[in-house]
Design a protein around this motif. Structure first.
Motif, PDB file in Angstrom:
ATOM      1  N   GLY A 223       0.787  -1.215   0.000  1.00 46.95           N
ATOM      2  CA  GLY A 223       0.000   0.000   0.000  1.00 46.95           C
ATOM      3  C   GLY A 223       0.819   1.265   0.000  1.00 46.95           C
ATOM      4  N   GLY A 224       2.111   1.122   0.209  1.00 48.05           N
ATOM      5  CA  GLY A 224       2.991   2.275   0.255  1.00 48.05           C
ATOM      6  C   GLY A 224       3.441   2.710  -1.130  1.00 48.05           C
ATOM      7  N   SER A 225       4.337   3.696  -1.138  1.00 49.52           N
ATOM      8  CA  SER A 225       4.812   4.280  -2.391  1.00 49.52           C
ATOM      9  C   SER A 225       6.325   4.379  -2.403  1.00 49.52           C
ATOM     10  N   LEU A 226       6.872   4.315  -3.598  1.00 46.82           N
ATOM     11  CA  LEU A 226       8.290   4.558  -3.823  1.00 46.82           C
ATOM     12  C   LEU A 226       8.445   5.289  -5.145  1.00 46.82           C
ATOM     13  N   ARG A 227       9.547   6.018  -5.279  1.00 45.94           N
ATOM     14  CA  ARG A 227       9.868   6.626  -6.553  1.00 45.94           C
ATOM     15  C   ARG A 227      11.280   6.240  -6.962  1.00 45.94           C
ATOM     16  N   LEU A 228      11.372   5.722  -8.157  1.00 45.74           N
ATOM     17  CA  LEU A 228      12.660   5.379  -8.746  1.00 45.74           C
ATOM     18  C   LEU A 228      13.085   6.488  -9.700  1.00 45.74           C
ATOM     19  N   SER A 229      14.374   6.752  -9.724  1.00 47.85           N
ATOM     20  CA  SER A 229      14.936   7.724 -10.654  1.00 47.85           C
ATOM     21  C   SER A 229      16.038   7.064 -11.466  1.00 47.85           C
ATOM     22  N   CYS A 230      16.228   7.571 -12.657  1.00 50.22           N
ATOM     23  CA  CYS A 230      17.268   7.048 -13.547  1.00 50.22           C
ATOM     24  C   CYS A 230      17.839   8.225 -14.326  1.00 50.22           C
ATOM     25  N   ALA A 231      19.088   8.546 -14.057  1.00 53.19           N
ATOM     26  CA  ALA A 231      19.741   9.682 -14.702  1.00 53.19           C
ATOM     27  C   ALA A 231      20.691   9.197 -15.782  1.00 53.19           C
ATOM     28  N   ALA A 232      20.547   9.770 -16.961  1.00 50.30           N
ATOM     29  CA  ALA A 232      21.400   9.405 -18.088  1.00 50.30           C
ATOM     30  C   ALA A 232      22.526  10.418 -18.256  1.00 50.30           C
ATOM     31  N   SER A 233      23.695   9.925 -18.590  1.00 46.43           N
ATOM     32  CA  SER A 233      24.832  10.808 -18.875  1.00 46.43           C
ATOM     33  C   SER A 233      25.631  10.209 -20.027  1.00 46.43           C
ATOM     34  N   GLY A 234      26.559  11.004 -20.528  1.00 46.24           N
ATOM     35  CA  GLY A 234      27.352  10.546 -21.666  1.00 46.24           C
ATOM     36  C   GLY A 234      26.760  11.076 -22.956  1.00 46.24           C
TER      37      GLY A 234
ATOM     38  N   VAL B 138       7.727  -2.945 -17.710  1.00 52.44           N
ATOM     39  CA  VAL B 138       6.870  -2.261 -16.749  1.00 52.44           C
ATOM     40  C   VAL B 138       6.236  -1.020 -17.385  1.00 52.44           C
ATOM     41  N   ALA B 139       7.084  -0.115 -17.907  1.00 55.31           N
ATOM     42  CA  ALA B 139       6.565   1.140 -18.441  1.00 55.31           C
ATOM     43  C   ALA B 139       7.587   1.729 -19.404  1.00 55.31           C
ATOM     44  N   ALA B 140       7.101   2.570 -20.314  1.00 59.62           N
ATOM     45  CA  ALA B 140       7.980   3.256 -21.249  1.00 59.62           C
ATOM     46  C   ALA B 140       7.395   4.620 -21.568  1.00 59.62           C
ATOM     47  N   ILE B 141       8.269   5.538 -21.984  1.00 64.71           N
ATOM     48  CA  ILE B 141       7.846   6.904 -22.262  1.00 64.71           C
ATOM     49  C   ILE B 141       8.589   7.433 -23.480  1.00 64.71           C
ATOM     50  N   SER B 142       7.877   8.203 -24.291  1.00 64.87           N
ATOM     51  CA  SER B 142       8.465   8.775 -25.487  1.00 64.87           C
ATOM     52  C   SER B 142       9.357   9.957 -25.137  1.00 64.87           C
ATOM     53  N   TRP B 143      10.067  10.445 -26.149  1.00 66.83           N
ATOM     54  CA  TRP B 143      10.949  11.582 -25.952  1.00 66.83           C
ATOM     55  C   TRP B 143      10.199  12.790 -25.390  1.00 66.83           C
TER      56      TRP B 143
ATOM     57  N   LYS C  84      -1.028  -0.495 -14.324  1.00 64.68           N
ATOM     58  CA  LYS C  84      -1.857   0.624 -14.787  1.00 64.68           C
ATOM     59  C   LYS C  84      -2.689   1.159 -13.633  1.00 64.68           C
ATOM     60  N   GLY C  85      -2.686   2.489 -13.501  1.00 60.01           N
ATOM     61  CA  GLY C  85      -3.431   3.119 -12.423  1.00 60.01           C
ATOM     62  C   GLY C  85      -2.663   3.215 -11.123  1.00 60.01           C
ATOM     63  N   ARG C  86      -1.521   2.514 -11.037  1.00 60.24           N
ATOM     64  CA  ARG C  86      -0.726   2.554  -9.810  1.00 60.24           C
ATOM     65  C   ARG C  86       0.647   3.183 -10.041  1.00 60.24           C
ATOM     66  N   PHE C  87       1.248   2.920 -11.178  1.00 67.52           N
ATOM     67  CA  PHE C  87       2.578   3.445 -11.496  1.00 67.52           C
ATOM     68  C   PHE C  87       2.458   4.558 -12.528  1.00 67.52           C
ATOM     69  N   THR C  88       3.363   5.519 -12.428  1.00 63.39           N
ATOM     70  CA  THR C  88       3.421   6.607 -13.398  1.00 63.39           C
ATOM     71  C   THR C  88       4.860   6.826 -13.820  1.00 63.39           C
ATOM     72  N   ILE C  89       5.092   6.778 -15.129  1.00 58.71           N
ATOM     73  CA  ILE C  89       6.413   7.076 -15.662  1.00 58.71           C
ATOM     74  C   ILE C  89       6.419   8.518 -16.140  1.00 58.71           C
ATOM     75  N   SER C  90       7.514   9.215 -15.883  1.00 61.21           N
ATOM     76  CA  SER C  90       7.651  10.602 -16.315  1.00 61.21           C
ATOM     77  C   SER C  90       9.123  10.879 -16.593  1.00 61.21           C
TER      78      SER C  90
ATOM     79  N   VAL D 236      14.582   9.990 -15.959  1.00 60.58           N
ATOM     80  CA  VAL D 236      13.259   9.381 -16.025  1.00 60.58           C
ATOM     81  C   VAL D 236      12.898   8.882 -14.627  1.00 60.58           C
ATOM     82  N   TYR D 237      11.625   8.942 -14.318  1.00 59.86           N
ATOM     83  CA  TYR D 237      11.137   8.565 -12.999  1.00 59.86           C
ATOM     84  C   TYR D 237      10.068   7.480 -13.129  1.00 59.86           C
ATOM     85  N   LEU D 238       9.941   6.701 -12.078  1.00 56.43           N
ATOM     86  CA  LEU D 238       8.845   5.756 -11.975  1.00 56.43           C
ATOM     87  C   LEU D 238       8.246   5.919 -10.584  1.00 56.43           C
ATOM     88  N   GLN D 239       7.088   6.555 -10.546  1.00 56.17           N
ATOM     89  CA  GLN D 239       6.361   6.715  -9.287  1.00 56.17           C
ATOM     90  C   GLN D 239       5.498   5.483  -9.099  1.00 56.17           C
TER      91      GLN D 239
END
Length: 124
Positions: A15-26, A48-53, A65-71, A79-82
């Motif tokens: 029932g809890g929440s987490l947010r993942l982050s992914c930073a690109a470099s190079g 799990v999820a994907a997002i366009s440019w 669906k309805g629980r996770f949000t990619i941004s 990129v984030y995954l809430q």
């Protein structure tokens, strides 16, 4: 070469929440799409999820669906995954991935670079 560095994850109660982050470099110039995959113990890695440019197109696997949000924040190359309303079955190692192009994809083999993975554990 592109490097992806993940952060976030950890242990949370159902029932809890987490947010993942992914930073690109190079060599991150140009347009690229990003995705999240997960791999539970004894199972294959799955989408799990994907997002366009632009962020205008997103794909999710049915179970999130309805629980996770990619941004994404292109200014930060991140990129984030809430993840909300987490369930024990969401327990897995989560990986971010990146591919050149405008169109997001659910196919693992179409991604060019991968993050190191981060553990998400949801207790019941």
């Amino acid at each position: 070469q592109v490097q992806l560095v993940q952060s976030g994850g950890g242990l949370v109660q159902a029932g809890g929440s987490l947010r993942l982050s992914c930073a690109a470099s190079g060599r991150t110039f140009g347009t690229y799409t990003m995705g999240w995959f997960c791999q539970a113990p004894g199972k294959e890695r799955e989408f799990v999820a994907a997002i366009s440019w632009s962020g205008g197109t997103t794909y999710y696997t049915d179970s999130v669906k309805g629980r996770f949000t990619i941004s994404r924040d292109n200014a930060k190359n991140t990129v984030y995954l809430q993840m909300n309303s987490l369930k024990p079955e969401d327990t897995a190692v989560y990986y971010c991935a990146i591919r050149r192009g405008l169109r997001p994809t659910t196919e693992e083999n179409e991604y060019d670079y991968w993050g190191q993975g981060t553990q998400v554990t949801v207790s019941s």
